[in-house]
Scaffold this active site. Sequence first.
Site, PDB file in Angstrom:
ATOM      1  CE1 TYR A   1      26.334  -0.067  90.503  1.00 40.35           C
ATOM      2  CE2 TYR A   1      25.271   1.954  89.759  1.00 40.35           C
ATOM      3  CZ  TYR A   1      25.201   0.616  90.110  1.00 40.35           C
ATOM      4  OH  TYR A   1      23.995  -0.040  90.072  1.00 40.35           O
TER       5      TYR A   1
ATOM      6  CG  HIS B   1      26.672  -7.874  91.010  1.00 39.57           C
ATOM      7  ND1 HIS B   1      25.953  -7.530  89.907  1.00 39.57           N
ATOM      8  CD2 HIS B   1      26.407  -9.189  91.241  1.00 39.57           C
ATOM      9  CE1 HIS B   1      25.267  -8.584  89.478  1.00 39.57           C
ATOM     10  NE2 HIS B   1      25.538  -9.604  90.270  1.00 39.57           N
TER      11      HIS B   1
HETATM   12  C1  DQA Z   1      25.503  -3.947  89.332  1.00 40.55           C
HETATM   13  C2  DQA Z   1      24.312  -4.048  90.274  1.00 40.55           C
HETATM   14  C3  DQA Z   1      22.998  -4.111  89.504  1.00 40.55           C
HETATM   15  O1  DQA Z   1      21.921  -4.164  90.416  1.00 40.55           O
HETATM   16  C4  DQA Z   1      22.834  -2.879  88.639  1.00 40.55           C
HETATM   17  O2  DQA Z   1      21.655  -2.982  87.862  1.00 40.55           O
HETATM   18  C5  DQA Z   1      24.024  -2.599  87.800  1.00 40.55           C
HETATM   19  C6  DQA Z   1      25.356  -2.794  88.366  1.00 40.55           C
HETATM   20  C7  DQA Z   1      26.836  -3.766  90.087  1.00 40.55           C
HETATM   21  O3  DQA Z   1      27.876  -4.021  89.495  1.00 40.55           O
HETATM   22  O4  DQA Z   1      26.833  -3.350  91.235  1.00 40.55           O
HETATM   23  O5  DQA Z   1      23.889  -2.129  86.674  1.00 40.55           O
HETATM   24  O6  DQA Z   1      25.605  -5.164  88.586  1.00 40.55           O
END
Ligand code: DQA
Length: 164
Positions: A32, A114
Amino acid sequence: MVQQNGSQRQFNILVANGVNLDLLGTREPEIYGTVTLLDIERELQSNLDQWIKTLNLAPCSLHFFQSNSEENFLMEVSKPTWDGILINPAAWTHTSLALADRLAAVGTPYVEVHLSHLARREEFRRHSYTASNSVGVVYGLGVDSYVAGLMGLIRHLMRASKVS
Ligand code: DQA
């Protein structure tokens, strides 16, 4: 949205971040990155006026919300105040029929975003309960998923309410 007297009022846009996104910055930075949720919110808020000017967008106000409680999240996205929602449902994307049903029932247009590239991740992240009723989905661009998603959402709202 255009009011009856012809004057333009702002689109009220909710930027809704779901479960565990409060941990951005320290949470699995190899996936992330190191930007925090506050960094993302500041990026959107501080550039908004410039984007509105250069891209000729309708005026908007952004409202930021994050919750780890699914109930609170459902209640927030249901408020009639919102003209549109930029939503990162996080893990609820892949688990919550309740959220998908709620968004469908409420009917407020939303763009799903995402940070990570879902197609490159585990199989279970490739299915989104919430995507099918969305205006569109942007993923894999980090904070730029939010930027692109917000631009797409505003332009969708403008088309839908015939603001040129
Ligand atoms: C997410 C992707 C999801 O699979 C994960 O559970 C998240 C973050 C993203 O922003 O990449 O919590 O939504």
